[in-house]
Design an enzyme around this catalytic site. Sequence first.
Site, short mmCIF file in Angstrom:
data_model
loop_
_atom_site.label_atom_id
_atom_site.label_comp_id
_atom_site.label_asym_id
_atom_site.label_seq_id
_atom_site.Cartn_x
_atom_site.Cartn_y
_atom_site.Cartn_z
N ASP A 104 -9.57 5.46 -1.44
CA ASP A 104 -8.49 5.92 -2.32
C ASP A 104 -9.16 6.52 -3.56
OD1 ASP A 104 -9.42 3.79 -3.80
OD2 ASP A 104 -7.48 2.78 -4.01
N TYR A 142 -6.30 5.95 5.11
CA TYR A 142 -6.45 5.00 4.00
C TYR A 142 -5.66 3.72 4.29
CZ TYR A 142 -5.47 2.38 -0.08
OH TYR A 142 -5.32 1.31 -0.92
N GLU A 188 0.83 -1.22 0.00
CA GLU A 188 0.00 0.00 0.00
C GLU A 188 0.86 1.27 0.00
OE1 GLU A 188 -3.05 0.29 -0.64
OE2 GLU A 188 -3.60 -1.81 -0.52
#
Length: 360
Positions: A152, A134, A51
């Site tokens: 996102d 996030y 990520e």
Amino acid sequence: MKATRISKPALYQPKPLRQVELAKLLEWYQSRQRVLPWRTDASGYRVWVSEIMLQQTQVTTVIPFFNQFIERFPDVKSLAMAKESQVLASWSGLGYYSRARNLHQSAQIITSEYDGEFPKTREALLALPGIGPYTVGAIRSIAFSEPEPLLDGNVERVVGRLFAIDKDDHKRTNHWAASTYIMKFLSKRGFDPSDINQSLMEFGALHCTQRSPQCVGCPLQKTCKAFSIDCVENFPIKKVRPKKVKLTETRYLIRNRKNQILVRISLADRWRKGCFDLPLLSELGENFSVAGNSKPNKKIIIKLVVTNHEISRKIIQWSGSVRAPQNRPQIKFRWVSRSEIDENEIPVGAPLKKSIRAFL
Ligand code: SF4
């Protein structure tokens, strides 16, 4: 641990009968998801690394970097024990080096405070450098199956269209509420939070795309508010983007007679601290006169003009002997070999690699 805050989207909510259609998202995901290295063995560490790499970077670019990084640092402890320069070297070419520094620092915190066990709570994750809401959503849902929403760019577009969200504040409150609503609705019906978030992200990346959403035959068509009012093209709402600033600088590609290349290491730059780059003329000092003495058969100094990472060669010039300038408090100079750069033994930015490949 705080309970997940569930709030309904302020502007629109699908009618109850249509809500069940949301489950079709999961069916779509089961048949259409891409095989990605971080989806196999989705541990907290692997999800986290992927990520962070995926921020500002495309999936296809990230895959080889991810595989190489995991091979070099297979777990939190190995990352924590590495030198920062080794971590930055593995990040070479991905840019935004503060991401790598934050990963390294967080790995050291996880090792010292949690004995290398990846923390699971929102509070513990948010306290780590470089982790925001996030990433918390991605780690908690994908690695630990916790019903934590995320937002996102892809999810923002999908929920923006599904709920026809036509205004929002800078914190994207309505979009977060919509994502939270979907997570709550589907997880209560027994779907895995990992699949829920990944299906939303994948659906945005492959199906409900920015420029060509595949509305015909879309499994979510019946529950999509933007489609029902025939204005899909109005979503997502356009953000006013600041004008791109043109950044031009002149750097020098300098070799010595051992064929080593002179690099400068910034110790102060917020974004590129610790990274090796080609020196600017202003950093070289007066000893480096590069005007005149042109002997093109001895290409020791090459002047490059770099504009927003696009590099063009301007002049090839020769200077007798080349000595590295003196180090200063904020800049260090070093001669490095071509193989150190090619084999990622040192942290080198993409522009430097690009210019060496193009001009040496
Ligand atoms: Fe996206 Fe179109 Fe499907 Fe709505 S109907 S979710 S806009 S692809």
